[in-house]
Scaffold this active site. Structure first.
Site, PDB file in Angstrom:
ATOM      1  N   SER A   1       0.867  -1.183   0.000  1.00 10.03           N
ATOM      2  CA  SER A   1       0.000   0.000   0.000  1.00 10.03           C
ATOM      3  C   SER A   1       0.905   1.235   0.000  1.00 10.03           C
ATOM      4  O   SER A   1       2.112   1.122   0.270  1.00 10.03           O
ATOM      5  CB  SER A   1      -0.897  -0.012   1.237  1.00 10.03           C
ATOM      6  OG  SER A   1      -0.090   0.168   2.392  1.00 10.03           O
TER       7      SER A   1
ATOM      8  N   ASP B   1      -6.060  -6.695   0.030  1.00  6.29           N
ATOM      9  CA  ASP B   1      -6.110  -8.155  -0.149  1.00  6.29           C
ATOM     10  C   ASP B   1      -6.907  -8.498  -1.406  1.00  6.29           C
ATOM     11  O   ASP B   1      -6.500  -9.352  -2.210  1.00  6.29           O
ATOM     12  CB  ASP B   1      -6.811  -8.827   1.044  1.00  6.29           C
ATOM     13  CG  ASP B   1      -6.206  -8.432   2.380  1.00  6.29           C
ATOM     14  OD1 ASP B   1      -5.023  -8.072   2.405  1.00  6.29           O
ATOM     15  OD2 ASP B   1      -6.944  -8.483   3.385  1.00  6.29           O
TER      16      ASP B   1
END
Ligand SMILES: Nc1ncnc2c1ncn2[C@@H]1O[C@H](COP(=O)(O)OP(=O)(O)O)[C@@H](O)[C@H]1O
Ligand SMILES: O=P([O-])([O-])O[C@@H]1[C@@H](O)[C@H](O)[C@@H](O)[C@H](O)[C@@H]1O
Length: 421
Positions: free
Chosen positions: A245, A298
């Protein structure tokens, strides 16, 4: 000093093969299993290498490694939701929904006897291994000040940690691809190394490698450590894709990592960027009404892997990553996808006449560049994303009030995530 994710005792505490959790709570006798021998992968490795070189039409089976967990969502110190969590749950949900029919996957995940979601769809389909220690559990504290798409909108605290996943817990066979998706340091360096031996291509979530945790007594705050200082760093040249991220990216060391594998940085509602040795690409996002950011990264990684399975280039596959990342934030917990939306997505992929089984997962020959059909694929998927948003508006008008970070109370939980009993 936070404990390092790779500080679990592994040599003094020999690996045990764990019993599989059935849909009902297992008997305590099930824990009495013999010590597993150190895995000898020589034969499997030869076969995996042969397939890697030849790009042979072997089975498209994947291996997902990471533990399911309990997520307790809090706002202002009050519990506003309790859901099934863990990257393995979000990832399996997307792979089940969108993989080509000929693709299957195995999940290696660990939980304790307190696991509250054994009968939820994903763990029921892909049962975890049972351990004596409690299920990994996170408290997810939401904040109001998500000023930009890249600002951390939640603070995680790990309140329980289940056992790590040892190399001997992995099946003794080869796989087309592997996804290393730990959340609490459970994917040990030696486990990732064995995944690399067993799988023709391995995709890794940086959160599995760079998280460090305060002790439970100190509140379990999650920190990040520089990837370069961990025992995982030397494995990067044998990893195909590393996803991070924006918050994690500085710890990955982008410029050195991209020379060893393809790095994908997700940028929340701005989509994502891919960096490989000699090139980079931005991939546009999809619209979403965000109610809970949990599981976006995810679901992105699983959508991306699905794109590769359908034969897309990495930059095109990232469109599917963005699509499923947007789908994840539209619901609380592990999302339920509307069948019409899934049908539309599969139709789009079929219409693009992509050849399967794809050479990029069967061999090690990934194509990174955006293809001629990239923009068309984005436009078509955007239509499917709108289907999802219409559905969301009709079924849960309360989501118009904003996301969970600005809600005082969560009125309903996702149907796929029953309350803990
Ligand atoms: N609000 C949003 N609107 C649309 N897509 C989103 C939104 N938030 C996340 N996504 C999608 O999910 C992906 C992962 O989200 P991100 O917040 O970057 O990861 P993480 O959950 O790991 O913090 C993004 O790259 C994007 O494709
Ligand atoms: O939101 P995301 O970054 O994709 O992934 C999340 C993890 O960071 C978190 O530790 C876990 O508790 C959630 O269930 C989810 O797996």
């Amino acid at each position: 000093m936070p404990s390092r994710p790779y500080s679990y005792p592994t040599t003094r505490d020999p690996p045990r093969a764990s019993p599989v959790l059935k849909a009902v709570a297992p008997s305590p006798a099930a824990a009495a299993v013999p010590l597993a021998a150190e895995p000898d992968d020589a034969e499997v490795e030869v076969e995996v290498e042969r397939q890697r070189r030849n790009g042979g039409a072997a089975a498209l089976e994947g291996l997902v490694v990471g533990s399911y967990c309990h997520d307790v969502l809090l706002r202002g110190g009050r519990v506003v939701g309790e859901t099934l969590g863990g990257a393995a749950a979000f990832v399996s949900n997307v792979l089940d929904a969108a993989s080509p029919v000929e693709a299957s996957f195995a999940v290696v995940s660990k939980v304790g006897t307190d696991f509250a979601y054994a009968s939820a769809p994903t763990p029921a389909r892909h049962p975890p291994l049972l351990c004596p220690s409690p299920t990994t559990s996170f408290h997810v504290h939401f904040t109001d000040d998500a000023a930009s798409a890249h600002a951390p909108d939640r603070q995680l605290r790990r309140v329980h940690a289940c056992d790590p996943i040892y190399p001997a817990d992995l099946p003794d066979r080869g796989f087309a691809y592997g996804l290393a998706v730990g959340v609490a340091g459970e994917v040990l360096p030696e486990t990732l190394e064995r995944m690399i031996r067993l799988c023709r291509a391995v995709l890794v979530d940086a959160q599995a490698l760079i998280r460090a945790f305060d002790s439970e007594a100190k509140g379990g705050s999650v920190h990040h450590v520089a990837l370069e200082g961990t025992p995982y760093a030397r494995l990067l040249p044998r990893v195909a894709f590393l996803k991070a991220s924006s918050e994690e990216a500085p710890y990955v060391g982008l410029e050195s990592a991209r020379r060893r594998c393809c790095v994908i940085v997700t940028e929340g509602r701005d989509g994502c960027r891919l960096y490989w040795d000699g090139g980079e690409a931005h991939v546009a996002p999809f619209p979403a009404l965000q109610v809970d950011p949990t599981g976006a990264g995810d679901s992105f990684l699983a959508g991306f892997a699905t794109g590769l399975l359908w034969g897309l280039s990495a930059t095109d596959a990232a469109l599917l990553g963005n699509f499923f990342g947007a789908a994840a934030v539209s619901q609380v917990g592990v999302p339920t996808f509307h069948p019409k939306m899934l049908q539309a997505v599969k139709q789009i992929l079929d219409d693009k006449a992509i050849k399967r089984p794809c050479t990029c997962i069967n061999g090690n020959m990934f194509t990174f560049q955006r293809s001629d059909m990239h923009d068309g694929l984005h436009t078509s998927l955007q239509e499917a994303a709108r289907l999802m948003m219409c559905e969301q508006k009709q079924t849960s008008p309360s989501t118009d009030n904003g996301d969970i970070s600005s809600m005082n109370e969560l009125t309903s939980l996702s149907s796929s995530t029953p309350r803990p009993s």
